[in-house]
Design a protein around this motif. Structure first.
Motif, PDB file in Angstrom:
ATOM      1  N   ILE A  16       0.849  -1.176   0.000  1.00 44.91           N
ATOM      2  CA  ILE A  16       0.000   0.000   0.000  1.00 44.91           C
ATOM      3  C   ILE A  16       0.892   1.236   0.000  1.00 44.91           C
ATOM      4  CG2 ILE A  16      -1.831   1.253   1.183  1.00 44.91           C
ATOM      5  CD1 ILE A  16      -2.701  -1.461   0.164  1.00 44.91           C
ATOM      6  N   GLN A  17       0.663   2.131  -0.974  1.00 49.74           N
ATOM      7  CA  GLN A  17       1.456   3.345  -1.033  1.00 49.74           C
ATOM      8  C   GLN A  17       0.962   4.337   0.020  1.00 49.74           C
ATOM      9  OE1 GLN A  17       2.611   4.554  -5.186  1.00 49.74           O
ATOM     10  NE2 GLN A  17       0.781   3.374  -5.688  1.00 49.74           N
ATOM     11  N   GLU A  18       1.722   5.405   0.190  1.00 47.24           N
ATOM     12  CA  GLU A  18       1.375   6.406   1.204  1.00 47.24           C
ATOM     13  C   GLU A  18       0.033   7.062   0.912  1.00 47.24           C
ATOM     14  OE1 GLU A  18       4.518   9.179   1.610  1.00 47.24           O
ATOM     15  OE2 GLU A  18       5.966   7.727   2.389  1.00 47.24           O
ATOM     16  N   ASN A  19      -0.345   7.152  -0.359  1.00 46.99           N
ATOM     17  CA  ASN A  19      -1.611   7.794  -0.696  1.00 46.99           C
ATOM     18  C   ASN A  19      -2.794   6.829  -0.585  1.00 46.99           C
ATOM     19  OD1 ASN A  19      -1.224   6.137  -2.871  1.00 46.99           O
ATOM     20  ND2 ASN A  19      -1.065   7.772  -4.396  1.00 46.99           N
ATOM     21  N   GLY A  20      -2.553   5.610  -0.117  1.00 43.85           N
ATOM     22  CA  GLY A  20      -3.629   4.653   0.084  1.00 43.85           C
ATOM     23  C   GLY A  20      -3.938   3.793  -1.116  1.00 43.85           C
ATOM     24  N   ILE A  21      -3.289   4.062  -2.255  1.00 45.72           N
ATOM     25  CA  ILE A  21      -3.518   3.280  -3.467  1.00 45.72           C
ATOM     26  C   ILE A  21      -2.643   2.034  -3.435  1.00 45.72           C
ATOM     27  CG2 ILE A  21      -3.383   3.277  -5.981  1.00 45.72           C
ATOM     28  CD1 ILE A  21      -5.560   5.074  -4.888  1.00 45.72           C
ATOM     29  N   LYS A  22      -3.215   0.909  -3.824  1.00 41.89           N
ATOM     30  CA  LYS A  22      -2.457  -0.336  -3.841  1.00 41.89           C
ATOM     31  C   LYS A  22      -1.359  -0.289  -4.900  1.00 41.89           C
ATOM     32  CE  LYS A  22      -6.295  -3.239  -2.298  1.00 41.89           C
ATOM     33  NZ  LYS A  22      -7.204  -4.359  -2.672  1.00 41.89           N
ATOM     34  N   ARG A  23      -0.203  -0.763  -4.533  1.00 41.41           N
ATOM     35  CA  ARG A  23       0.895  -0.876  -5.486  1.00 41.41           C
ATOM     36  C   ARG A  23       0.869  -2.299  -6.037  1.00 41.41           C
ATOM     37  NH1 ARG A  23       5.489   2.068  -5.952  1.00 41.41           N
ATOM     38  NH2 ARG A  23       5.213   2.978  -3.874  1.00 41.41           N
ATOM     39  N   HIS A  24       0.530  -2.420  -7.306  1.00 46.69           N
ATOM     40  CA  HIS A  24       0.417  -3.743  -7.906  1.00 46.69           C
ATOM     41  C   HIS A  24       1.794  -4.302  -8.250  1.00 46.69           C
ATOM     42  CE1 HIS A  24      -3.986  -3.625  -8.303  1.00 46.69           C
ATOM     43  NE2 HIS A  24      -3.811  -2.328  -8.450  1.00 46.69           N
ATOM     44  N   ARG A  25       1.856  -5.606  -8.391  1.00 46.63           N
ATOM     45  CA  ARG A  25       3.131  -6.262  -8.610  1.00 46.63           C
ATOM     46  C   ARG A  25       3.751  -5.800  -9.926  1.00 46.63           C
ATOM     47  NH1 ARG A  25       1.331 -12.529  -9.997  1.00 46.63           N
ATOM     48  NH2 ARG A  25       0.442 -12.116 -12.059  1.00 46.63           N
ATOM     49  N   THR A  26       5.058  -5.862  -9.994  1.00 43.79           N
ATOM     50  CA  THR A  26       5.788  -5.375 -11.165  1.00 43.79           C
ATOM     51  C   THR A  26       6.488  -6.485 -11.935  1.00 43.79           C
ATOM     52  OG1 THR A  26       7.716  -4.918  -9.771  1.00 43.79           O
ATOM     53  CG2 THR A  26       6.161  -3.106 -10.137  1.00 43.79           C
ATOM     54  N   SER A  27       6.383  -7.725 -11.465  1.00 40.50           N
ATOM     55  CA  SER A  27       6.961  -8.843 -12.192  1.00 40.50           C
ATOM     56  C   SER A  27       6.171 -10.104 -11.887  1.00 40.50           C
ATOM     57  CB  SER A  27       8.441  -9.048 -11.830  1.00 40.50           C
ATOM     58  OG  SER A  27       8.577  -9.407 -10.467  1.00 40.50           O
ATOM     59  N   LEU A  28       6.360 -11.115 -12.712  1.00 35.21           N
ATOM     60  CA  LEU A  28       5.700 -12.400 -12.505  1.00 35.21           C
ATOM     61  C   LEU A  28       6.508 -13.262 -11.537  1.00 35.21           C
ATOM     62  CD1 LEU A  28       4.644 -13.251 -16.186  1.00 35.21           C
ATOM     63  CD2 LEU A  28       3.284 -12.154 -14.389  1.00 35.21           C
ATOM     64  N   PRO A  29       5.884 -14.255 -10.933  1.00 36.28           N
ATOM     65  CA  PRO A  29       6.598 -15.111  -9.972  1.00 36.28           C
ATOM     66  C   PRO A  29       7.758 -15.882 -10.592  1.00 36.28           C
ATOM     67  CG  PRO A  29       4.228 -15.354  -9.700  1.00 36.28           C
ATOM     68  CD  PRO A  29       4.437 -14.553 -10.947  1.00 36.28           C
ATOM     69  N   ALA A  30       7.666 -16.203 -11.889  1.00 35.39           N
ATOM     70  CA  ALA A  30       8.723 -16.966 -12.561  1.00 35.39           C
ATOM     71  C   ALA A  30       8.917 -16.408 -13.961  1.00 35.39           C
ATOM     72  CB  ALA A  30       8.376 -18.453 -12.621  1.00 35.39           C
ATOM     73  N   PRO A  31      10.141 -16.470 -14.479  1.00 36.85           N
ATOM     74  CA  PRO A  31      10.402 -15.924 -15.818  1.00 36.85           C
ATOM     75  C   PRO A  31       9.828 -16.819 -16.914  1.00 36.85           C
ATOM     76  CG  PRO A  31      12.355 -17.017 -14.997  1.00 36.85           C
ATOM     77  CD  PRO A  31      11.364 -17.032 -13.869  1.00 36.85           C
ATOM     78  N   MET A  32       9.696 -16.234 -18.075  1.00 35.91           N
ATOM     79  CA  MET A  32       9.210 -16.966 -19.241  1.00 35.91           C
ATOM     80  C   MET A  32      10.223 -18.020 -19.661  1.00 35.91           C
ATOM     81  SD  MET A  32       8.505 -15.274 -22.960  1.00 35.91           S
ATOM     82  CE  MET A  32       8.327 -16.267 -24.447  1.00 35.91           C
ATOM     83  N   PHE A  33       9.721 -19.159 -20.135  1.00 31.62           N
ATOM     84  CA  PHE A  33      10.583 -20.212 -20.656  1.00 31.62           C
ATOM     85  C   PHE A  33      10.901 -19.930 -22.116  1.00 31.62           C
ATOM     86  CE2 PHE A  33       6.122 -21.309 -20.709  1.00 31.62           C
ATOM     87  CZ  PHE A  33       5.897 -21.524 -22.057  1.00 31.62           C
ATOM     88  N   SER A  34      11.903 -20.593 -22.643  1.00 26.91           N
ATOM     89  CA  SER A  34      12.306 -20.392 -24.032  1.00 26.91           C
ATOM     90  C   SER A  34      11.449 -21.231 -24.969  1.00 26.91           C
ATOM     91  CB  SER A  34      13.776 -20.772 -24.213  1.00 26.91           C
ATOM     92  OG  SER A  34      14.133 -20.748 -25.584  1.00 26.91           O
ATOM     93  N   ARG A  35      10.998 -20.602 -26.070  1.00 19.47           N
ATOM     94  CA  ARG A  35      10.263 -21.325 -27.100  1.00 19.47           C
ATOM     95  C   ARG A  35      11.159 -21.668 -28.286  1.00 19.47           C
ATOM     96  NH1 ARG A  35       6.069 -16.883 -26.781  1.00 19.47           N
ATOM     97  NH2 ARG A  35       4.559 -17.523 -25.214  1.00 19.47           N
ATOM     98  N   SER A  36      12.455 -21.424 -28.153  1.00 20.70           N
ATOM     99  CA  SER A  36      13.361 -21.539 -29.295  1.00 20.70           C
ATOM    100  C   SER A  36      13.416 -22.949 -29.873  1.00 20.70           C
ATOM    101  CB  SER A  36      14.775 -21.088 -28.896  1.00 20.70           C
ATOM    102  OG  SER A  36      15.261 -21.872 -27.823  1.00 20.70           O
ATOM    103  N   ASP A  37      13.182 -23.970 -29.045  1.00 20.08           N
ATOM    104  CA  ASP A  37      13.262 -25.342 -29.524  1.00 20.08           C
ATOM    105  C   ASP A  37      11.919 -25.888 -29.988  1.00 20.08           C
ATOM    106  OD1 ASP A  37      15.908 -25.275 -28.982  1.00 20.08           O
ATOM    107  OD2 ASP A  37      15.817 -26.527 -27.179  1.00 20.08           O
TER     108      ASP A  37
END
Length: 481
Positions: A53-74
Motif C-alpha cells: 500500500i502506497q502512502e496515498n492509500g492506493i495499492k501498489r500492484h506487482r511489477t513482475s511475474l513469480p517466474a520468468p518466461m521459458f524459451s520457445r526456441s526449440d
C-alpha cells in the motif's frame, strides 16, 4: 465440426472439445528445458496477496511475474502440424509452450490500460476533441498486442474475469458465453458513473499456410453518459506471421470506423498492412469527418508507438512536399509536446518514435513503456503483469469461475509447466464431459451475466450485460475448475 473450427483448435491452440491430447508429450518436454533459478527470476518479494500500500492509500500492484518466461526456441508450430498429415486437425492439442499465463478474458481487459483517454473524452466539451480521444482509445486498445506472440488460454465455457481498479476509476466483468464458436462478452463502467464500455468478441480465423489471420467479429460500444453519446467500432484484423518457421511477428490491418451515433461524426482509421518492404508496418492513418462528410482533422501515427492529429490542409501540404523530395522531419517533439494528459507520463522514460512528425500536430496518445524485464515476462505491459495477481482475501470474494482461480494458468505463471500442462488437459476433459452430459439430458447451457440481444445503436446481434454480478450472489455458478 467445420474446417474453420478445426484450424481454430489445431493451429491457434484454442482447444477442441474433441482433443485427444496425442501430442501432450511436447508439453512435458517444456519442464526439462526450464531454468528457474530464483535468483534470476526478478520476482517481487510480495505477491499473491502481499500487495503493498502506497502512502496515498492506493495499492501498489506487482511489477513482475513469480517466474520468468521459458524459451520457445526449440519449439515450432510446424513441429506439431507435420504430425497432422492424414489426421483430423481437430484431434490435435497445441502444447502449453505456446501459451502466455493469461486467459483471453484477461487479454480483453487490457483494453482498459489507457482508460485515461476515456476520462479525457468525458471531460471535453468539444465533440471533435471527444472523438479524437475515443479514436486514440480504440488504437491504444490493440497496442498491448505488440510483440505478444504467446497465445492466451482459451476461456472455458462459463469462465469469468472481474477487475476493479479504484485508482483508475473503473470496474470490469467478462464471461465466456459460447465455446463453439468462441465468444467472449465484456462490460465495464466508470466508478463515477461517467461511462459504459461493452462488447463481444468473436474472431473469425483463417490459416494461410505461413500465417494465421484473425478477423474481428462483434461490436465494441463506448457510451459517454454525461454527453449522452455512444460510439461503436470493430477492431482491425490481426495477423501472426511465420507460424511454420522463423521468428513470429504480428501486424494489424484493415479499416476501423468509429461512429458517434449522437452527432453523426465518424472517424475512419486505416491500419496499413506491412507491404513488400515493410515501409507501412504498424502505420495508422485516417481522418474525422462530420455528418456532412467534411473532414475536420487528420490522424496519423503507429499503433505500436503514438498517435497524432492535425488539420487536413496542413497534412496534405506536408505530404505533397514529401513526395517532391522535401525535407522529412523525424519525430523529435519538445518536452512540453511529449507529455500527454496521462497522469503516469511523468514517471515514464522517453519513448523513441519512428513516426514522421508533421509540424503543428497535437499528440493524442503515446504507448506506455514496458517494464525493463518485459521480454522475460511474455512481453507483458505493467498493466498485464497485474491482471492475474491474486491478492489476500480475494479468493473468498471472487466468483468461483474467475480466471485467477484456473489451476493451469496459475501453475504456468509460477513456472510449474508440467503441472500446468496436466491441469490444462484435466480441465479440457472436464469441459467435454460436461458438454456430453448436457447433450444426454437435452439441457442447453445458460449464461450467467450476459444475454444475447441487439445492440441499441447498430441494430446488430450483440451480447448485453444482464447486471447483478457485483451483488456477488455466486451460488448458482458452475463448477468448471
Amino acid at each position: 465440426m467445420n474446417s474453420e473450427e478445426e484450424f481454430y483448435d489445431a493451429v491457434t491452440g484454442f482447444d477442441s472439445d474433441n482433443s485427444s491430447g496425442d501430442f501432450s508429450e511436447a508439453n512435458h518436454k517444456v519442464t526439462e528445458m526450464l531454468d528457474l533459478d530464483p535468483h534470476q527470476s526478478n520476482r517481487t518479494e510480495k505477491h499473491n496477496g502481499e500487495t503493498e500500500i502506497q502512502e496515498n492509500g492506493i495499492k501498489r500492484h506487482r511489477t513482475s511475474l513469480p517466474a520468468p518466461m521459458f524459451s520457445r526456441s526449440d519449439f515450432s508450430v510446424w513441429s506439431i502440424l507435420k504430425k497432422c498429415i492424414g489426421l483430423e486437425l481437430s484431434k490435435i492439442t497445441m502444447p502449453i509452450v505456446f501459451n502466455e499465463p493469461l486467459s483471453f478474458l484477461q487479454r480483453i481487459t487490457e483494453y482498459m490500460e489507457h482508460i485515461y483517454l476515456i476520462n479525457k473524452a468525458c471531460s471535453h466539451a468539444d465533440p471533435l476533441e471527444r472523438m479524437q480521444a475515443v479514436a486514440a482509445f480504440a488504437v491504444s486498445a490493440v497496442a498491448s498486442q505488440w510483440e505478444r506472440t504467446g497465445k492466451p488460454f482459451n476461456p472455458l465455457l462459463g469462465e469469468t474475469y472481474e477487475l476493479t481498479r479504484e485508482d483508475l476509476g473503473f470496474r470490469f466483468i467478462s464471461e465466456q458465453v459460447s465455446h463453439h464458436p468462441p465468444i467472449s462478452a465484456f462490460y465495464s463502467e466508470g466508478l463515477n458513473k461517467d461511462f459504459i464500455f461493452h462488447g463481444s468478441i468473436y474472431p473469425k480465423l483463417k490459416f494461410w499456410g505461413k500465417s494465421i489471420e484473425a478477423e474481428p467479429r462483434g461490436t465494441i460500444t463506448l457510451e459517454l453518459l454525461k454527453h449522452n453519446e455512444a460510439y461503436t467500432w470493430t477492431n482491425p484484423t490481426c495477423c501472426v506471421h511465420n507460424v511454420i518457421i522463423g521468428k513470429l511477428w504480428l501486424e494489424q490491418y484493415g479499416t476501423v470506423e468509429i461512429v458517434n451515433h449522437s452527432t453523426g461524426d465518424k472517424c475512419v482509421l486505416n491500419f496499413k498492412p506491412c507491404g513488400l518492404f515493410g515501409k507501412e508496418l504498424h502505420r495508422v492513418e485516417g481522418y474525422i469527418q462530420d455528418k456532412n462528410k467534411k473532414k475536420l482533422c487528420v490522424i496519423y501515427g503507429k499503433w505500436t508507438e503514438c498517435l497524432w492529429c492535425t488539420d487536413p490542409t496542413t497534412y496534405e501540404t506536408y505530404k505533397k512536399n514529401e513526395k517532391r523530395g522535401g525535407e522529412q522531419k523525424k519525430l523529435k517533439p519538445s518536452e512540453d509536446v511529449i507529455k500527454s494528459e496521462n497522469d503516469e507520463a511523468d514517471d515514464m522514460p522517453e519513448v523513441q518514435d519512428t513516426v514522421q512528425f508533421v509540424p503543428g500536430s497535437k499528440l493524442l496518445w503515446r504507448i506506455n513503456c514496458r517494464p525493463p524485464n518485459s521480454s522475460q515476462m511474455y512481453n507483458f505491459t505493467s498493466f498485464a503483469v497485474s491482471l492475474n495477481e491474486l491478492e489476500k482475501g480475494m479468493e473468498a470474494i471472487l466468483a468461483p469461475t474467475d480466471c485467477r482461480l484456473r489451476p493451469d494458468i496459475r501453475n504456468m505463471e509460477n513456472g510449474n509447466m508440467d503441472v500446468a500442462s496436466k491441469e490444462k488437459e484435466r480441465l479440457e476433459e472436464k469441459q467435454r464431459a460436461a458438454r456430453k452430459e448436457r447433450a444426454k439430458d437435452e439441457v442447453e447451457w445458460q449464461t450467467r451475466w450476459f444475454h444475447q440481444g441487439t445492440n441499441p445503436y447498430t441494430g446488430t446481434s450483440d451480447w448485453l450485460y444482464s447486471g447483478g454480478y457485483f451483488d456477488r450472489n455466486f451460488s448458482d455458478c458452475p463448477d468448471i475448475y
